[in-house]
Design an enzyme around this catalytic site. Sequence first.
Site, short mmCIF file in Angstrom:
data_model
loop_
_atom_site.label_atom_id
_atom_site.label_comp_id
_atom_site.label_asym_id
_atom_site.label_seq_id
_atom_site.Cartn_x
_atom_site.Cartn_y
_atom_site.Cartn_z
N ASP A 202 -27.05 63.63 8.75
CA ASP A 202 -27.15 64.66 7.72
C ASP A 202 -26.93 64.02 6.35
O ASP A 202 -25.98 63.24 6.16
CB ASP A 202 -26.11 65.76 7.95
N ASN A 210 -31.24 68.44 -4.90
CA ASN A 210 -32.32 69.38 -5.25
C ASN A 210 -32.00 70.15 -6.53
O ASN A 210 -32.86 70.34 -7.39
CB ASN A 210 -32.55 70.36 -4.10
N HIS A 215 -36.91 69.54 -6.40
CA HIS A 215 -37.32 69.36 -5.00
C HIS A 215 -38.24 68.17 -4.80
O HIS A 215 -38.28 67.59 -3.71
CB HIS A 215 -37.98 70.64 -4.49
N ASP A 219 -37.51 65.63 -1.96
CA ASP A 219 -38.46 65.23 -0.92
C ASP A 219 -38.59 63.71 -0.85
O ASP A 219 -38.71 63.14 0.25
CB ASP A 219 -39.83 65.86 -1.19
N GLU A 245 -32.33 68.58 5.58
CA GLU A 245 -31.85 67.22 5.39
C GLU A 245 -31.25 66.63 6.66
O GLU A 245 -30.50 65.66 6.62
CB GLU A 245 -30.79 67.18 4.28
#
Length: 342
Positions: A202, A210, A215, A219, A245
């Site tokens: 994680d 973010n 974003h 990404d 994530e």
Amino acid sequence: MDSLLKHMVHMTGHRDHAMLDMSTISAVQEMAGAAQTRMLGLSRSAGQDWVRSRASVRGDHPARVEDQLGTGRGEPLDQYPALARCLAEHSANATQDEDGRSTMWVPIWIGEHAASCVEIVRTAPFDPEAVHMIDGIVGVYRNFYNLLDYSERDSLTGLLNRKTFDDQLARMLQANPEPPLPGQPERRQLTAEHEQWLAVVDVDHFKLVNDRFGHLYGDEVLILIANMLQNSFRAHDRVFRFGGEEFVVLLRAVTEQDVGRIIDRFRSAVERHVFPQVGKVTVSIGFTRITASESPVVTLGHADQALYYAKSHGRNQVCHYDQLVADGLLQTIAPNDTVEFF
């Protein structure tokens, strides 16, 4: 022609790589009049190239799966000199005649890479008609393999997606020896060939990435971490994006002494990496052993518990579920307990 059409229908009716392998070699076996046909997996590990048999068919016997999971390395590619030259030269096929038998290897080229190869053994030389037939069947296999592979991949990272995870884990559970009951003698020694592990990864504070950078950069972080996962683990391990994530890794044939070191090496690589615009990013990881005596939900829950402990005790660390339980830091999950995932 009717037999060929029947094989084509059978090949394209599968939604599973193992069944596709078996139906393909069955088609080649019959249509090429072969004595034996195998689907070989090609991989590289420890600086050496390896060949392992994933599925095989002999004579009139049904095709069978041999090592679809890739828990064994197989044989060194050096033992197949004709195939090694074929791969080095990026050739369509290679043949070798020996002791009255003719062998042909047909790599399954996906771009510049071949991860699979069909091996056909005949008691007669390969005539042009047989070669043409084999090439046609392999071409259908390649196209349908690509379709199956595309449906199993996450569109952002290119990793395997969550819907393929259950099947992969179920196969690993079936491949594992079940531990003996208390008081019973050990039936099989658990060796590196049998030890399998599940790790949940994680990204720490990913929401802040973010929120702060947007974003698009978020990404990019996920894509870079996915690439690092693929580079950190071996070709026969499996890496999945679970969504958001979170990632999951199925590690095959690795000892307890090595698994923590391998996983922490990846964690350390992420910690050292400088991500564009974002800078430093870390990951927390929980892992557990896969055993046949536990269901997939319980196995995943154990790794998730270890991950939760890592995230709630400082993040940027690797935690082993069994060690946490042994140290009294975690309690085991009862079969009916609810498991919460990130």
